[in-house]
Design a protein around this motif. Structure first.
Motif, PDB file in Angstrom:
ATOM      1  N   LEU A  33     -13.132  -6.830   2.826  1.00 15.37           N
ATOM      2  CA  LEU A  33     -12.104  -7.397   1.953  1.00 15.37           C
ATOM      3  C   LEU A  33     -12.352  -6.959   0.498  1.00 15.37           C
ATOM      4  N   THR A  34     -13.628  -6.979   0.078  1.00 18.45           N
ATOM      5  CA  THR A  34     -13.953  -6.542  -1.293  1.00 18.45           C
ATOM      6  C   THR A  34     -13.520  -5.096  -1.496  1.00 18.45           C
ATOM      7  N   LEU A  35     -13.918  -4.251  -0.525  1.00 11.86           N
ATOM      8  CA  LEU A  35     -13.522  -2.839  -0.631  1.00 11.86           C
ATOM      9  C   LEU A  35     -11.999  -2.738  -0.594  1.00 11.86           C
ATOM     10  N   GLY A  36     -11.398  -3.587   0.249  1.00 11.84           N
ATOM     11  CA  GLY A  36      -9.929  -3.566   0.397  1.00 11.84           C
ATOM     12  C   GLY A  36      -9.225  -3.966  -0.882  1.00 11.84           C
ATOM     13  N   LYS A  37      -9.806  -4.912  -1.608  1.00  8.42           N
ATOM     14  CA  LYS A  37      -9.161  -5.327  -2.866  1.00  8.42           C
ATOM     15  C   LYS A  37      -9.262  -4.215  -3.903  1.00  8.42           C
ATOM     16  N   GLN A  38     -10.385  -3.454  -3.861  1.00 13.96           N
ATOM     17  CA  GLN A  38     -10.559  -2.354  -4.821  1.00 13.96           C
ATOM     18  C   GLN A  38      -9.632  -1.184  -4.482  1.00 13.96           C
ATOM     19  N   GLN A  39      -9.591  -0.860  -3.193  1.00 15.07           N
ATOM     20  CA  GLN A  39      -8.797   0.314  -2.773  1.00 15.07           C
ATOM     21  C   GLN A  39      -7.943  -0.083  -1.576  1.00 15.07           C
ATOM     22  N   PRO A  40      -6.927  -0.948  -1.806  1.00 13.47           N
ATOM     23  CA  PRO A  40      -6.217  -1.525  -0.655  1.00 13.47           C
ATOM     24  C   PRO A  40      -5.623  -0.451   0.251  1.00 13.47           C
ATOM     25  N   ASN A  41      -4.973   0.575  -0.349  1.00 17.75           N
ATOM     26  CA  ASN A  41      -4.293   1.551   0.519  1.00 17.75           C
ATOM     27  C   ASN A  41      -5.301   2.297   1.381  1.00 17.75           C
ATOM     28  N   LYS A  42      -6.405   2.668   0.749  1.00 13.89           N
ATOM     29  CA  LYS A  42      -7.446   3.427   1.449  1.00 13.89           C
ATOM     30  C   LYS A  42      -8.006   2.631   2.631  1.00 13.89           C
ATOM     31  N   VAL A  43      -8.418   1.392   2.310  1.00 11.85           N
ATOM     32  CA  VAL A  43      -9.082   0.584   3.350  1.00 11.85           C
ATOM     33  C   VAL A  43      -8.089   0.202   4.449  1.00 11.85           C
ATOM     34  N   LEU A  44      -6.851  -0.101   4.038  1.00 10.19           N
ATOM     35  CA  LEU A  44      -5.858  -0.443   5.074  1.00 10.19           C
ATOM     36  C   LEU A  44      -5.650   0.750   6.009  1.00 10.19           C
ATOM     37  N   SER A  45      -5.617   1.950   5.424  1.00 12.02           N
ATOM     38  CA  SER A  45      -5.447   3.152   6.273  1.00 12.02           C
ATOM     39  C   SER A  45      -6.580   3.235   7.274  1.00 12.02           C
ATOM     40  N   MET A  46      -7.817   2.990   6.770  1.00 11.46           N
ATOM     41  CA  MET A  46      -8.963   3.102   7.676  1.00 11.46           C
ATOM     42  C   MET A  46      -8.895   2.071   8.792  1.00 11.46           C
TER      43      MET A  46
END
Length: 1647
Positions: A33-46
């Protein structure tokens, strides 16, 4: 940071998302979630890719990832690109519908993503969902569920779509065959309806204000049709309830005509659901909505349904409500709302229905109806206004209900009625009465062991307390009730049945009265003629005053009653007001300070009677006072159930009559009191008598005349004959009446005016008493058998005696028929119960006998014997005076303790008078013996009080004997020896009174002997006179004092006793060794010993045999002190024959039995003798072989140490002798030698076993095997050492050793060194001056051949060096040289202890460190390199020692060695051994001060800083403390001010450290101050990823995480991200969940 690193980390996290540990799962989720908040598009893609690439992923894992997507979407929806949103929608939609089967967790998680997106992108969501919601095809369960959730979470977005959705949905309803589909459609319809209603209610905020209710009516109706006609009949209860809920919500949206048309079917159907389902709340809620909708549209059909509605709702409202289950509470409230809705339309019907149900026979129905009634009174005020009188009439029925549960509801209804103005109406007073009746409830009675099982049970206490509160509320908060309650409440104060309500009533009346009086309301003044129901002012005053007499009864009614009396004083009598304003507050404040236990009842009642008398004087109205007396007398019968209060009222009447001048009234009231009194009751008799007595103080003649009249009245006619001894039982009540009269005369005498009483005592009072009491038989008073009359007489005469200081009771009658009467007297005593004395019969009889004795003719010997035995047995055997009285007959009364005490005293005085008179008739040794033989058996009774009585009597008769003795010729006092033998042991009786009396007896006996020897009466013998001083010391129960006294006593007896009496005496004393009282057997032994010492000198030849006999005798005596006395004899022998005694005793079998031990202990009693013996024993102990090495067995090799028996016996003997307190002087003088001998003995006893044939060498006696179980070689030495210290008065040494368990440690081969260290520490701290002599004794032993002895002594010396006392007492050089020699000892343990000792110098004498610097550093360095060091113990000691030494060494002595030592330490930092890790870290810290300013040293510190930092979370707390210390002292060397300050502020050994925050800050400072070292640091930390401690691995992960989190973009080049990522991914697979959590957390910093 490289993209690929974030991806790699995210991927690793996604892999771990389903970790088996919940804490790890949670942290992984947080990090994604932390990584997702920083780079939402990136993490959501992953996340998406991960799900797509792993179609077979288990459900739990998918769910975690979907939930993470949902959270990222929820928090970051505004930052996510539109294309990403679209792809997420299609992913979630696909995940949700991929499986045709329902998989709740997985599909719900996907649905939640759609709902989260739908809050912003409703149109896109609808486009996706409606594509899966096609006409004619049954949609997926979760498609419908998602629509349902969306309508709830985004009302304004969804309602515009609902018409179309409903249009598509309607045909689907018919296709739904499965219950779960029907359920989800019903649930959706329910949510849609709620949303539409919310939308319509808030049109002003809505996006499309043109939406209207009828937009949806036809679709809703069509849906309703299917739900109602088909689904509501389902067998599945969950579905039925959801359908019902939906129908309830839909009813508001249906067209009016359609709803009207449906109601006749719909309502019965909903009602029928109650029977089919256990869960009723949803049904009631639905019904409530349908009724609301019907009433709002003005339905006419509703009327046809009203009956069934009321019946069913009534059943529901009567169901028990479980307050621990919120649903039953909610259901109850919904049902009550239904009643409110119906009440608006059908008020009359509803009220009639409820009121009829109040008469139902079923308790539940009555309770339910009352609940509805209360609800309607509170909620539908306007409707109920016209029904008030009807309700008041109907509530009467429940008022009479017997059930407390119903009553509780009635109280709640009454409370509601009070607030809405019902109680002022006619009939309201009954409701007030109901409340008061229940304020008066008694406590609930439970049979023992029975408690209510019904959870709804309402106890009397609970109901009463509720009514108390209700009455208080009426008084304080319902203003309109004031005039209803005042003055009506006064009525309830006087009838007895309301007595338990007095407290709340008085409080309420006081509040009302105070308020009215203060605001001068005219109706405060009560017209008692107008209010005929109210009690008169006289009765009110009487009632409140009597309440005050027992203030803590009836729930503490005293204070409230008196407060009320004060408030209503103008209504009682205007003249009372001023006095009461002053008097009553004083009484109240006295009460406030009292408790039921501390209140002095007599004094309190007296003050109330004085208050009454003062009040009557102040009122000064004779007519009023007379009226008070008349009414109070009439009111007496109210108190027949509470006699103590009644007794007080009699006294009030007496006080009132004192103030009445109307003679006629006085006569009439006295007559009334005497006639109506219930004479059979003792309390009432006393009350009447006190009242009449009080009256007599003003009306003596009238009172006496009335008593005389009453005595002659009809009531007494049947008692006119002479009383015979055997009375007729039917005359009981007459005797009780006579008892009353006898008492009355006593109290009349007590209260009569002083100037008139003397003339009346004989002529009126005593004459009347004797007339009522006795009859004459043979001219002598014979008491009646009626105990009451006897007691009344005693009391009455006592009162007369108080009235006149001297009353002559003439009892000296002349008796003619003496023998016959003596017989009668004896029968009287024999007839008395033996276990108690309740009557003065014995006392009177013995007094009579004492007088009879002196009359002629004399009694025969048999008669005399019989009389003595009867009297003594009848008196001595009585229980002690303070024994509670048991087993009384029915009619017998309990004696007060004081009465009993007086009775006992009189009885014993009478007994002594009797014995004096008997003895006076034959004053000779034989005469004395004839009395004493009856007494002597009681002297050794097991009961203290019996011995005391017998001894007091003996003392009394001996004194009488002595005082009346006239010696005409020389007579042998032949029974002196036997008398002394009986009496002397009693000088130490446990009972102090017996002791004193025994001495008195011996004193008298010896003087009698002197008289018989021809000395004159006034001759004083010095030795006998010493008994007087001895007697004083007898008061001291201390054994030593008693002994001394006995010894003195024996000397006196020995001096005065004729030779021919000695044998008898000794014989008696030996018999006395087994006396029933241990103290007396002790006395016998002491007397015996003293006599032997003084007069038994010829026993020289029997030493050995006597020791033997004493050894056997000791075994038969149980009494400790007696054994000691026997031991005394042994000491006497030893003084004369030392060697023989020692040789005999040392050869006794081992372990010594307790009797042998006692004999050894005895030898310690004489210090000179003890010194001789101890020196003999030590000399042998030091030269004898302590143990031999024996093979364990022929089969196994290995040697066992086996003790030799002679040194063992000597150690035992020393130990036993030192147990004797008298050995102290000897012990102190030989202390250094004893201490050294025993310490060396201890060293050679550790791990040594007992020989199998322990006693073969000594005598031929067998050792008692069971004793040897707890006997061990080392234990004996340890115990001897402990006893030595205690005996040398070194308690300060013993105490810490006891607390630390040092003794057990000394015995344990594993902990022996620790034990000896503790011993040395305690000696150094608390016995310093004794050490030089001990060290001198011990030094030669360091060269002993026994390794074990060297270990013990080196351990002792090593610890001594820890203390400055060594320098102070000039022992340093000696000890230092000894230690340096031991460094090369062949024994590894001795070497280790020597190194330890050298290190200890730094602690004990730091100022000497530089003097010995060379030797110390050399010894420590070689210690760190020791090869022959199995457990690294020498290394450890060397490091610890060096640490200590470094603190004090000068820089010049160390400078060159710093880096060398540092290099040696470094390998130990990661040692598996906690202690070595700890010591190396401490040493590192201590080295730091020598390296400051050296660049080489700074590099070394950075080299180990990571290790120290990570060991801050070491599992071993000592290591953590060491790290904190080392980091703090190394801080200045690091080269960063920030880090230095931080270390010094946060790293304190005893403060806790927030490790995470600490590392976070540290990484910031490292980045700031040492950017060039980042590469070194992170590479070093990564090496710790493989550490063997999970805590360290976790710490390393944290360090890396914070380092990355705080690292600015431009410094990333210093970090080898590949290694970091690889390392963390590896840690994410770590076996320890703590490590996995920290790895996951660190990954959260990759952004």
């Amino acid at each position: 940071m490289e993209e690929s690193d974030v991806e790699q980390v995210t991927l690793a996290l996604l892999d771990s998302a389903n970790d088996k540990d919940p804490v790890v799962r949670e942290q992984v989720r947080k990090s994604i979630l932390t990584l997702g908040k920083q780079q939402p598009n990136k993490v959501l893609s992953m996340c998406q890719d991960y799900l797509v690439k792993h179609p077979k992923l288990i459900v739990g894992h998918r769910v975690v990832i979907l939930q993470t997507i949902e959270l990222i979407v929820k928090t970051k929806i505004d930052d996510i690109s539109y294309p990403k949103i679209k792809s997420i929608i299609s992913l979630a939609s696909d995940e949700m519908t991929r499986s045709k089967d329902v998989v709740p967790d997985w599909q719900q998680a996907a649905s939640n993503i759609l709902v989260a997106v739908g809050n912003k992108y409703i149109n896109d969501i609808m486009e996706e969902i409606l594509s899966k919601f096609q006409p004619g095809i049954l949609p997926h369960f979760f498609v419908v569920q998602t629509l349902s959730s969306l309508s709830e979470s985004n009302v304004y977005g969804m309602v515009p779509f609902l018409n179309a959705i409903l249009g598509t949905m309607l045909p689907m309803l018919g296709m739904a065959k499965q219950d779960n589909m029907k359920w989800v459609f019903s649930s959706a319809l329910s949510h849609f309806s709620e949303s539409i209603l919310e939308y319509l209610a808030n049109l002003d905020k809505a996006p499309d204000p043109t939406v209207r209710k009828d937009t949806f009516s036809s679709e809703i109706y069509a849906a309703y049709d299917i739900l109602y006609c088909s689904w509501l009949q389902s067998r599945e209860s969950k579905l039925r309830l959801t359908v019902a809920e939906a129908v309830g919500s839909m009813s508001h949206l249906m067209a009016h005509d359609k709803l009207e048309e449906q109601l006749p079917k719909l309502i019965p159907t909903i009602l029928s659901l109650y029977k089919k389902n256990t869960e009723h709340y949803v049904i009631s809620k639905s019904l409530c909505q349908v009724l609301d909708a019907s009433v709002n549209m003005g339905s006419r059909v509703l009327e046809t349904q009203i009956d069934s509605l009321l019946t069913t709702l009534n059943q529901q409202v009567c169901a028990p409500v479980d307050y621990s289950n919120p649903l039953t509470v909610k259901n109850h409230n919904e049902v009550l709302r239904c009643f409110s809705i119906l009440a608006n339309t059908f008020p009359d019907r509803l009220v009639m229905f409820v009121l009829q149900k109040l008469e139902n026979s079923n308790e539940r129905i009555r309770m339910g109806s009352l609940a509805v009634l209360r609800h309607l009174i509170n909620s539908s005020t306007s409707i109920m206004e016209s029904k008030k009188l009807l309700i008041l009439a109907s509530i009467r029925q429940p008022l009479a209900d017997h059930s407390n549960k119903v009553k509780k509801r009635v109280v709640q209804v009454i409370s509601a009625m009070a607030h809405h103005g019902y109680l002022e109406l006619e009939g309201g007073d009954l409701l007030v009465k109901f409340i008061i009746q229940h304020c008066a409830l008694p406590d609930t009675y439970y049979r023992p062991g029975q408690r209510p099982s019904d959870p709804e049970e309402v106890t009397n206490e609970a109901l009463r307390s509720m009514c108390d509160n209700t009455l208080h509320l009426f008084t304080t908060t319902v203003g309109r009730l004031t005039d209803v309650l005042w003055p009506m409440l006064l009525y309830y104060l006087t009838p007895g049945q309301y007595s338990n309500a007095t407290t709340p009533l008085c409080k309420s009346l006081t509040l009302l009265g105070t308020k009215k009086r203060a605001s001068q309301e005219p109706n405060f003044n009560i017209d008692f003629n107008e209010h005929v129901n109210l009690p008169s002012p006289h009765i009110l005053m009487v009632r409140l005053l009597v309440n005050g007499s027992f203030p803590f009864r009836s729930r503490g009614h005293g204070a409230p009653s008196l407060s009320l009396l004060n408030v209503i004083s103008p209504n009682i009598h205007p003249n009372a007001e001023t006095l009461w304003e002053k008097e009553i507050p004083a009484l109240l404040s006295y009460l406030e300070e009292s408790t039921p236990e501390t209140l002095d009842n007599k004094k309190w009642e007296e003050s109330l009677l004085q208050f009454l008398a003062k009040s009557l004087v102040a009122i000064a109205d004779d007519k009023w006072s007379c009226q008070l007396a008349v009414e109070a007398t009439r009111y007496l019968s109210t108190y027949n159930q509470s006699l103590e209060e009644k007794s007080f009222l009699y006294r009030c009447i007496g006080v009132t009559l004192q103030q009445c001048s109307n003679k006629e009234v006085v006569q009439k009231q006295l007559q009334e009191m005497l006639i109506s009194a219930r004479h059979n009751d003792a309390i009432e008799r006393a009350g009447v008598a006190m009242g009449i007595g009080l009256c007599a103080s003003s009306h003596l003649d009238a009172t006496l005349a009335k008593l005389d009249d009453f005595g002659k009245s009809d009531a007494f006619k049947k008692a006119s004959g002479i009383f015979s001894l055997l009375k007729d039982k039917n005359d009981l009540d007459v005797e009780k009446m006579k008892s009353t009269l006898i008492l009355c005369y006593g109290y009349v005498a007590l209260h009569a005016p002083e100037d008139q009483i003397l003339s009346r005592i004989d002529s009126d009072i005593l004459r009347s008493i004797s007339k009522h009491f006795n009859t004459k038989v043979l001219g002598i008073k014979i008491e009646t058998k009626d105990l009451t009359m006897k007691l009344s007489l005693i009391q009455s005469v006592g009162l007369i005696a108080r009235a006149i200081s001297t009353v002559v009771r003439n009892q000296g009658y002349m008796f003619v028929r003496k023998q016959e009467l003596m017989g009668v007297m004896m029968d009287f005593i024999k007839a008395e119960p033996t276990d108690a004395m309740r009557t003065p019969v014995r006392h009177l009889v013995m007094t009579t006998c004492a007088n009879l004795i002196n009359l002629e003719p004399a009694l025969t010997e048999n008669e005399n014997f019989d009389m003595l035995r009867t009297c003594l047995n009848g008196v001595y055997g009585l229980p002690p005076v303070n024994t509670p009285d048991k087993d009384r007959g029915k009619d017998e009364e309990v004696l007060e303790p004081q009465q009993r005490e007086a009775l006992y005293k009189d009885t014993f005085n009478a007994l002594q008078e009797l014995l004096r008179n008997i003895l006076a008739r034959d004053l000779s040794p034989d005469g004395l013996q004839s009395v004493f033989k009856h007494i002597e058996e009681w002297l050794s009774s097991g009961q203290g009080h019996e011995r005391e009585r017998a001894m007091n009597t003996t003392a009394h008769i001996l004194e009488f004997y002595f005082n009346n003795l006239h010696v005409k010729n020389m007579v042998t006092f032949h029974n002196l020896g036997s008398l002394l033998g009986r009496l002397a042991p009693r000088c130490t009786d446990p009972n102090p009174l017996v002791r004193r009396a025994a001495i008195d007896c011996i004193y008298t006996l010896l003087y009698i002997q002197l008289r018989y020897e021809g000395f004159s009466l006034d001759y004083k013998d010095d030795s006998v006179e010493r008994l007087i001083t001895l007697r004083e010391s007898m008061d001291n129960p201390d054994h030593s004092v008693l002994y001394k006294t006995c010894s003195e006593l024996a000397k006196i007896i020995s001096k005065r006793l004729p030779q021919q009496q000695l044998n008898t005496l000794i014989f008696m004393l030996i018999e006395g060794l087994v006396d029933s009282q241990s103290n007396c057997s002790r006395a016998s032994s002491v007397l015996l010993n003293t006599l032997l010492k003084n007069r038994g000198a010829g026993l020289q030849d029997l030493v050995s045999e006597m020791l033997e006999v004493l050894h056997i005798r000791l075994q038969m005596i149980s009494e400790e002190q007696v054994k000691v006395s026997v031991a005394q004899s042994i000491l006497i022998l030893a003084t004369q024959h030392l060697q023989t005694v020692i040789n005999t005793l040392i050869s006794y079998p081992l372990p010594f039995d307790s009797w042998s031990c006692e004999m050894w202990i005895a030898l310690g009693a004489d210090s000179k003798l003890a010194s001789q013996i101890m020196e003999m024993l030590m000399e042998k102990l030091n030269i004898m072989v302590p143990y031999v090495d024996k093979k364990e067995s022929m089969m196994r090799g290995g040697l066992t140490k086996v003790a030799t028996s002679h040194p063992l016996a000597m150690t035992c003997a020393l130990k036993e002798m030192m147990l004797n307190g008298q050995s102290q002087e000897a012990v102190v003088s030989l202390f250094p030698q004893l201490f050294s001998s025993l310490l060396v003995r201890l060293g050679s006893s550790v791990g040594v076993t007992l020989p199998k044939d322990i006693n073969s060498s000594g005598t031929n006696r067998k050792s008692p095997t069971k004793l040897s179980a707890g006997f061990d070689v080392c234990g004996v030495a340890v115990e001897a050492l402990r006893i030595l210290l205690a005996r040398a008065q070194l308690d300060h040494v013993v105490k810490p050793l006891d607390q630390e368990g040092a003794w057990d440690k000394m015995k344990d081969p594993q902990q022996h060194i620790t034990g000896v260290t503790l011993l040395a520490r305690a000696m150094a701290k608390h016995a310093g001056p004794r050490l030089p002599a001990i060290v001198e004794c011990l030094c030669p032993c360091l060269n002993n051949i026994y390794e074990c002895q060297r270990v013990t002594i080196t351990a002792f010396f090593s610890e001594l060096l820890n203390h400055h006392v060594v320098t102070e007492l000039m022992m340093m050089d000696v000890l230092m040289n000894n230690m340096m020699e031991r460094i090369s000892d062949p024994c590894c343990t001795v070497r280790m202890l020597a190194v330890r000792g050298l290190g200890n110098i730094a602690v004990g004498s730091p100022e000497k460190v530089n003097k010995y610097a060379k030797e110390l550093l050399a010894a420590m360095s070689s210690g760190m390199e020791e090869k022959d060091d199995p457990g690294k113990r020498i290394t450890l000691e060397a490091m610890s020692g060096l640490s200590k030494v470094l603190l004090y060494l000068d820089k010049k002595n160390v400078q060159l060695l710093v880096v060398y030592i540092f290099m040696k330490i470094k390998p130990f930092l990661e040692s598996e051994n906690d202690e070595i890790r700890c010591a190396s870290i401490m040493l590192l810290g201590n080295l730091s001060k020598f390296g400051s300013g050296e660049p080489v040293f700074k590099d070394q510190i950075h080299n180990v800083l990571v290790s120290l930092l990570l060991h801050l979370s070491d599992p071993n707390l000592q290591v953590v403390k060491a790290c904190k210390y080392a980091m703090r002292v190394c801080a200045p060397v690091v080269g960063s001010e920030l880090i230095t300050t931080m270390f010094q502020n946060h790293l304190h050994e005893d403060k806790s450290l927030h490790y995470g925050e600490f590392i976070n800050d540290l990484t910031k400072y490292i980045i700031q101050d040492f950017p060039g070292m980042l590469n070194f640091y992170h590479i070093t930390v990564i090496q710790f990823f493989k550490s063997s401690w999970a805590e360290v691995r976790a710490g390393a992960a944290m360090f890396i995480g914070f380092l990355l989190g705080n690292l600015p973009e431009e410094l990333f080049s210093h970090i080898n991200m590949g290694s970091v990522t690889k390392g963390l991914v590896m840690l994410l697979q770590d076996p320890d969940p703590v490590v996995r959590v920290k790895a996951a957390e660190a990954m959260g910093h990759f952004h």
